[in-house]
Design an enzyme around this catalytic site. Structure first.
Site, PDB file in Angstrom:
ATOM      1  N   GLU A 248      33.023  43.188  34.344  1.00 47.06           N
ATOM      2  CA  GLU A 248      32.722  41.782  34.094  1.00 47.06           C
ATOM      3  C   GLU A 248      31.623  41.815  33.052  1.00 47.06           C
ATOM      4  O   GLU A 248      30.546  42.345  33.283  1.00 47.06           O
ATOM      5  CB  GLU A 248      32.285  41.137  35.412  1.00 47.06           C
ATOM      6  N   CYS A 285      25.606  35.541  34.138  1.00 50.79           N
ATOM      7  CA  CYS A 285      26.906  35.700  33.464  1.00 50.79           C
ATOM      8  C   CYS A 285      27.529  34.344  33.197  1.00 50.79           C
ATOM      9  O   CYS A 285      28.334  34.195  32.281  1.00 50.79           O
ATOM     10  CB  CYS A 285      27.899  36.451  34.341  1.00 50.79           C
TER      11      CYS A 285
END
Lengths: 509, 509
Positions: A248, A285
């Site tokens: 990720e 994120c």
């Protein structure tokens, strides 16, 4: 280098005792132990494995104040984050315990034999998921608990039945080691082999590379930078036996301010946006690094409010001096981009802190310069001003894969929203309305993932119970005697609470 | 080259009219049309999509005798195969229609909002699977129907909601084109955009490469050689946006003859084994190319019977002269391996046929020479003679990933079988007892897949209903108004027959 020391985020100075650095031999030993533990660990019944996950949560919670101290000092994040993240980490482990008990993850399928079928009889076929093998986990710097040593990757891999070798993040080695000890205590107290969980520390990329290249490792979980994720993926693909890397990596998480919502509450949206942008110094994120809107009074009000809030924002301690430096450099690069306009800037950051900044560009400029759409990890965001719906859609179609997309909208925006939704679905893993992308719920319906380059594998999520599927693969058993079948696939296991697809029809237990 | 012609397998001579070769511009056009059709096609409701799949099956069945003629001439396979494979292909499409209707593939999850949760409310989160995008399919030479133009990859991708661009296999362009026309007719008659299915033909690797490299293609299905699968995977990984390649490549499918079964019926096993080995000239992914047994009288009886049957085997037409030549070369290479012994050889093959051959080696020799474990596509197999259980296990642990492993066993072999099962589970996708690996049932519990290098992705299967999962990815919707949610995730969709995981609990509809 044979040892290294942690660094306090706020001061940038060494903190705590020195750590012995793990080398290639430690990697080889850890991976061999993980492989040796695999068959034993994966054979544990669901209750044993679930209780083990709960025991890890208990051990982590028992760490208490010293854990929070280490967490805050190493990351520079406040007590609220430390406590919240600890709760989230333990809650995540307990959620996976529940998932393991229920058994849906086994994805059992039974097609009974049809001995009299013509022209050929059908054999008895039964399917279940098995774990893929030992998993290497690379923790993230920005979530020293929930995405690190005992984070979602570790929890889901252990839940799947995979031994885990963690490469501890060098930005929080003390926090990581305390967690690792808690897990290892749970392993021992559960009577499991030591190889079920292992923790390697060291600041070098070589350590991580050796881990990914070790033939005993069968999958990789990673949260971090695009460069890091892509480098590990390349190594994994070049192996004699290539393995999947679930990385990720990065996203700018577009926030769409639809016209009616903007008209009704541009100012309120501007203030709330900066709240999301600056939370934890923007080190998420899912930070909203890109805002898309159609020009008009509503957007002017939004920009005025957001600009005002950014101007007043105080610099915040960043996770590491390296991250603070990269942030400053990223902001500088954006500032120098032709045609970009700085809407507002908060107080300047230092060697250890980052200040907020808000930019603005026209859609035309944005489309002409790819750099404007690149993630700057920290409290920086770009507002892209579109002339009309067509231009908005052009910008959306040109976006890279993202973790999230957000719609701020009123009822009167629904028609427009329904026209952009198919585009968003192709671009992101999670679409949200009238909220902010920061704050990722740990639950069953969460997708924290998305098309490349937000992750290397959009078929999965790294948060939520669906994450367990990343570490499983199907095996089919044909005409095996009852005694040789895995216990859960035997006839006498029916009624154990796990769902089964029998001859194509789902049955609940 | 601007055109090419099909070749009759039995004669090696040109057959039928010339085909115009598709070039890079055709690839670009087809992929753009597929991308343009994607949002429309994926928005079809389950009934529409299921009926479309059934219509394809109807159209294929309506092709009748001319299809069988083309099939037999191009492949050299007998009428029974043509008819059986046609039934299998249509049955597979109808199975996926049933799967689409039932809706389990949507993997719906709903976590209702908890507005009063402290310290933070929980948003409403809903998850479903969406199709990944246009899929490129590379058909296999050895199943001109069931693994080709309308084969399992195409059926599962269409079922998932992905437009498909097929690179037709140059070994059966007439068969492939007839099938493609049947599918395109079903597309038109269903009122779907043409871009839902497209078929490109040409003999060059460049055509396939251009297809995999086209940015509109989001996944690849392939069945064929290891070299071909790895080359496509490399191209897919080097793209700006890398995509998954589901390549089913090669395997030797170990058959373990356990001692008691061998003692009781070594001769019968030998004869049955050669039946499986020589079926369709051994041109199956699941062909038993490796036999493992512990030395003794039972094995002697097996070898005597199998050797006798192989000696009497007549050469059979192979799919192409290229495959026949590669088979002859593979056999020659095996024959020349130091320490290998030829047990028996059938009548020698020709330019268009292949003869059966059976080799024998000790475990020691097998472990020393990797080449003995490599697939020779055709009716060739190697019997590895082990001294004892320990040596058998060493051979198993050293094997590459495989599609299948077979146990021939009696009740008295169960203890030994249970000791080798954990090793087999780590190595293969399907474990079967007292049968032969050839003959892959199309059903829900089938896994036709396995660890690398039998496939590039062991997390999936290319046969059976689970194959649909390869072309799906999850998307999460947070706090979306009912009218903006996908229809199946709305509150009023409950009761539509599709299962949902609601707050972690599976409900049937």
């Amino acid at each position: 280098m044979t040892e290294f020391r942690s660094v306090a985020a706020a001061s940038g100075e060494a903190y705590g005792d020195a750590f012995a650095v793990h080398g290639p031999e430690d990697v080889a030993k850890a991976c061999a132990a993980a492989a040796a533990a695999f068959d034993t660990y994966r054979a544990t019944d669901r209750e044993t494995r679930a209780a083990f996950l709960e025991r890890i949560a208990d051990e982590i919670q028992a760490l208490g104040e010293p854990l929070f101290e280490a967490y805050m000092t190493e990351s520079g994040l406040p007590r609220g984050r430390a406590e919240g993240e600890c709760g989230r980490t333990c809650g995540q482990l307990r959620m996976f315990a529940g998932v393991v008990r229920k058994g849906q993850w086994l994805q059992m399928r039974i097609d009974p034999a049809m001995p009299d079928r013509a022209p050929l009889p059908r054999p008895d076929l039964r399917l279940r998921m098995i774990p893929v093998g030992p998993v290497a986990v690379f923790g993230a710097s920005n979530f020293p608990l929930a995405f690190s040593t005992a984070g979602g990757d570790t929890a889901s891999a252990l839940a799947a039945g995979c031994p885990v070798v963690v490469k501890g993040h060098p930005a929080h080695p003390i926090t990581g080691s305390m967690i690792a000890q808690a897990i290892s205590k749970a392993v021992a107290d559960s009577g499991l082999p030591e190889g079920v969980f292992q923790h390697l520390v060291g600041p070098s990329n070589e350590l991580g590379a050796a881990l990914v290249q070790n033939p005993n490792i069968m999958a990789v979980g990673f949260t971090g930078s695009r460069a890091g994720g892509l480098a590990l993926t390349k190594l994994a693909q070049a192996r004699e036996v290539p393995i999947p890397v679930y990385a990720e990596m990065s996203a700018v998480n577009p926030v769409l301010l639809l016209p009616e919502a903007l008209k009704a509450r541009g100012e309120a949206l501007g203030n709330a946006f900066v709240g999301s942008l600056c939370m934890s110094a923007g080190q998420f994120c899912t930070n909203p690094g890109l805002v898309l809107a159609i020009e008009g009074e509503g957007l002017d009000a939004f920009l005025a409010a957001a600009g005002g809030a950014v101007s007043e924002a105080k610099p915040q301690t960043m996770l590491t001096t390296g991250i603070a430096a990269a942030y400053a450099k990223g902001v500088e690069k954006l500032s120098a981009a032709p045609g970009i306009e700085q809407v507002a800037k908060g107080e300047e950051g230092t060697r250890t802190t980052g200040g907020a900044v808000l930019f603005k560009a026209t859609a035309e400029q944005f489309l002409a310069d790819k750099a404007l759409g690149e993630e700057v990890f920290g409290a920086s965001s770009v507002v892209v001003v579109c002339k009309d719906e067509a231009e908005l859609k052009t910008v959306l179609e040109g976006l890279e894969g993202q973790l999230t997309a957000t719609l701020h909208m009123d009822e009167a925006d629904e028609a427009l929203a329904s026209r952009v939704l198919p585009v968003l679905e192709r671009k992101v893993g999670r679409i949200l309305a009238n909220g902010w992308p920061t704050g990722v719920e740990v639950c069953h319906a969460m997708v924290h993932g998305g098309p490349f380059p937000s992750t290397t594998d959009p078929r999965s999520t790294s948060v939520g119970s669906l994450a367990i599927d990343r570490f499983l693969r199907p095996v089919s058993y044909q005409n095996l005697a009852q005694g040789l079948l895995p216990p859960e696939l035997r006839d006498d296991a029916k009624g154990d609470g796990a769902p089964r697809l029998i001859d194509g029809t789902l049955t609940l237990n």
